[in-house]
Scaffold this motif. Sequence first.
Motif: not given
Lengths: 285, 334, 345
Positions: C125-130
Motif C-alpha cells: 500500500e505504501d509503495f504502490a497505492f498512490r
Amino acid sequence: MFSVFRDLIRYNMEFAVGVVLVGAIVLFSLLSFISPVDPTAIYTTIPDMPPSAEYWFGTNSRGQDLFWHLTFAFRNTLFFGLSVALLSRVISIAVGLAAGYLGGWTDRVLMFVNDIFVALPTFPILVLFYFVLRSDLDMFKLALIMACFGWPYDARLIRSVALGLKHREFTRHAVFAGMSPVKIMFEEHLPYVMPIVFATAMANMIWSIGLEVTLAVLGFTNINIPTVGTALYWANNHSAMVVGVWWWIVIPVVLIVLTFLGLFLLAVSMNEYIDPRSRLRRMGA
Amino acid sequence: MSTYLVFALKRFLQFLAVVFTGVSASFFIAHLSPISPVETIIGRVSGQSAFSPEAVESLRQTLTELFGLNVPLHEQYFNFLRRFLVGDLGPSLLAFPTPAMKLVGLALPWTVGLLTLSTILTWLVGNILGGLAGYYQNSRLLKAFGIVAIGVQPIPYYIVAFLMVIIFGFLWPVLPVSGGFAMNVRPSWSPEFVGSILLHGILPAASLVIVGLGTWFLGMRALVSNIVTEDYVTYAELAGVRRERIVSSYVIRNAMVPQLTALAMSLGGIFSGTIITEQVFSYPGLGTLLVRAVNAGDSAVVLAVSCVAVIAVATAILLIDLIHPLLDPRIRVE
Amino acid sequence: MSVTTDILTVDRLRAYYQMNYFGIEREVRAVEDVTMRVKANEVYGIAGESSSGKTSLIKVLAAAIRPPLRVLEGSVTYRFNGNPLDITRAAEEEIEAVRWRHLSYIMQGSMSVLNPVRRIGRIFEDFAFRPMGLKRDAFRAAVEAHLARLHLEPGVMNSYPHELSGGMRQRVTIALATVCRPEFIIADEPTTALDVVVQKDVLAMIREVQQALGSSVVFVTHDMAVHASIADRLAIVYAGRIVEEAPTRTIFTAARHPYTRHLVASLPRIGDTSPKPSLEGRPPSLAEPPPGCRFHPRCPIAIERCRKEVPILEEWPGEHRVACFRAHEAIPAGEILHLKRGSLQ
C-alpha cells in the motif's frame, strides 16, 4: 591512547567542553588540600556575608566560608562518585564478560539476576538502608551499597560486546593456544570493552552523585561530612532562600549542574567515539 | 498465539522472581535495624504520661507479639511472607494503629497518577520530537532543542524539582509548590477539587517531564539518525512513499522498539525520581510518606513503601513487556 | 533503430562525491564521462568490480542523488510516454511523479529493504497505492494477481518480512518493484546474496516479468555468469568509466578491451581445466584515479600513450563500443591473460 584524546579534543566540541568543565571542577575540589579552614568547624567567620572580594562565594548562616567549604564538598562528592563508578565497573565487567564469553547457563543465570536488579527501584531501598543503619551509613558503605545497584545496565552492554568478541578469530587462537577462560576474558577481551567502561563510568557517576545529593538533602546520610548534598541540606535547614542567603543554594546548585553537564558531555562524546557510524556521519561520509 | 502465551508466562515468572527478591531483600534489610519499633512506641507513650513499670512491661510484651518479634528471624520471615500475601504488613507507628498498608494505599494513587501521566507524556513527546530531530537534521528549531536537552538531561530529579520550587515559590509565585490539592477544598468529584488537583500537579509533573524529555529526545535522535541509513528507509524514499508515512511508520515506528525496552529498563529509576520529586513538593504520594516514616522511625511504613515500590515497578515493567510484541512482530516467533 | 525507442539516454554524465572532512576537501570521481542508451524492452547489464563506480552510476539513474554525491555535468534523460525528463535537472515533484509508476528499483539485500515491523500488504500500500490509482478492492486484487504471477500466495500480504524465507522475500521485493508495471526497472545486485538455486529462480522471474510488462531493465552485478544468462546488451565499467559496451554475445565472444577479455576469460567453462588467470594489482582509488586510461597500471598491453591520453569510447560495427587505443590490433589471448609484459609500472 593519547592521540585518541587529542583527536577528540580537536574535533569534538562536546568532548572539549566536557573536559574543560570536569577539569575545572576537579581543580576546584583539589584546592581543598590547601584550604586554610577546617570544613567541619562552624562559626569561624561572620555569617551570611554575600559574595565579595574577601569571601568569593559568600559565607553561610553557620559561619563557614562557602568557597573553602565547597572545595571539600566537591572533593568528597567527586570521590564518592568515583568510588561507586569503580566498584560498579568491577561488577559489570566481571558479569558482562563472563555472561558473554561463557554463555549457556552462566549467561542465563547472570542475566536473570541482572533483570531483577534492573527492575528494583533503588531509591526506596537506599532509604531503607539509611533507616536501618542511620549514622552508621558512612560514605564508604553508601558507595558499596550503590555499587551493588549501579552495574546491571552496563553489564548488559559489556555482555553484548563480549558476545561479538567470542566468535572472532583471535579468541579461537587464544583457545587453541590453551589460554584459560579467565585469561581470555581479562587479557584478550577486556581491552575491547574499555571504551564502554569509560563512557558508562561517566553516566554512572552522574547517577550516583545525583542520588547522593538527594539522600543528603533529605538528611538521609551523615550530615556532618561536607558534600554537595549536605551543603544543600544545611541551606534548606536554615531556610536560606526564605531569609535571602540565596548564594548558599545557588552557587552549589550551579556548580553541581556544571559537573553533571561536563560528565554527560564526556559520556556522550565517548559513546560517539565507540559507535563508528555516528563518527562517520559527523565527518560527512 | 501460543508463542505469545509462552512469552507472557516467561515474563510473568520473571515478575514473580523480581517481586520475591525485592520484598525479601526489603524484609532482611529492615530487620537489621538496631532500632526496635517496640521501644520507639514505648518511648513515645511513656513520654506522654507516667506508667507503672508493670504496665510498661505488659505493653512491651503485647507490642512484641503484635509486631511478631517474639520468634526467631526465619519464622518472622515466613510470617512476613504469609501476611504479605494478604496485604498485611502490620500497624503503622506514625498513625498507630492504622495498618501501614492503608497509609500506603492512600498515597499510592497519587504516585501512580503522577508517574503514569508524566512518563507517558514524556516518553511520547520526547520520542516524537527526537524522531523528527533525527530525520530532519537541518531543522534549526530541533537543533536548538537538542542543545537545551543536552544541558538539562544530566540534572538529577531533585535539583530540577528544587529549582522549580525556587523559581515558582520565591521568584515568581504563580503556581502552588506544595501539597496535592488546596487546603480549603473538600475532597469530592467537584470541579474545584479536580481543578485544584490538576493545578497542584503541574509543577511536580513539569519537573518530571523536564528531566525525562531530554533523555528520550537524545536517545531517539541517535537511534533515528542510524535508522534513516537503513535500506528499508532509503528504499521507501526511492519509491516515493509519502514523507509523513516514512517518518511515522518506517523511521519512528522502528525506533520505538528499542525505546520501549529502554523504558522498561529505566522504570525503576523513573519511579525513584517520582518519589524524590513528590517529597520536594510535599505531594501526598509514596515519596512524602516514605520520608515522613523514616523521620518518625516507622519501620512498618518504610517496609511497606519499599515492598509496594518493588511491586509497582515490576508490574509496570510486566505491562510494558506484554505490549512489546504488539510493537515488534519479531518477538512473537522468537 | 531510431532514437525514439531509447527509453533512457545518458549523455556525458559526470558525478562525484564531494566531501569535507574537517575542512579538507575530498573528491571521489565515481562516474566519469558516461554516455549510454537503454532501449525499450531490453535488459541492459552493467558489470564491474566492487568500487568501480557502478553503484554510484545507478544511484544517479535511479534519481537517488543525495549529498555528498553530486552530478557535475551531463544529463540523464528518461522518455516515458514520449515526454523527456532529465532527472539531473527536474524538480523533485516531477521525479516523484514518475517514481514507481514508470521508474522502479530493486535494491540489493532482500531482508533489509522491507520494513521489519510492517506487514507485506501494508508495504505494498505504501509503495504502490498512490501510483496505481485504484480503489482499495481493485488494488488488493491487482496486487494479489501480481503476486500470483511470481508464484506467491495471497497470504503473504498478511505476513511480516521475517516470517518469509529468503527466496520468498526476494520474490516479494521483485513483486513490489514491478507491481505498478513500470517501463524502467533498475536492479542492483538482486541475486548476490542468494544461493545458486534461488538465484536461477529469481533471474528467470525477472526475465519473465520484464517480458510480460515489456519493460526495460538495467541489471547491475559483478557476476559475469549472471549477465550471460540475462542481459541483452552489456556495459563493462572500470573505475567510473564505461570501457566497453556491446550485445552480450559479442562481449563473450569478440571483446576488444583487455579488461573485458580478462573478465570473460576468468569465467569457468564446462570441461575447461586450465588455470584461471588473475588480474594483478587492485582497482584504482577513485579519489586519485591514474592519468590517461584508468586501466593502464594493471593492463598487460599498455603502451606509452595509455599513460597520457584518455581513450574515448569508439563506435564499432554491430552496436559495439570500445575505449582502448589498441583495440584495432589483433592481440593474442595469451599476451593479455598471462604475463604482465610491457607493464610500465
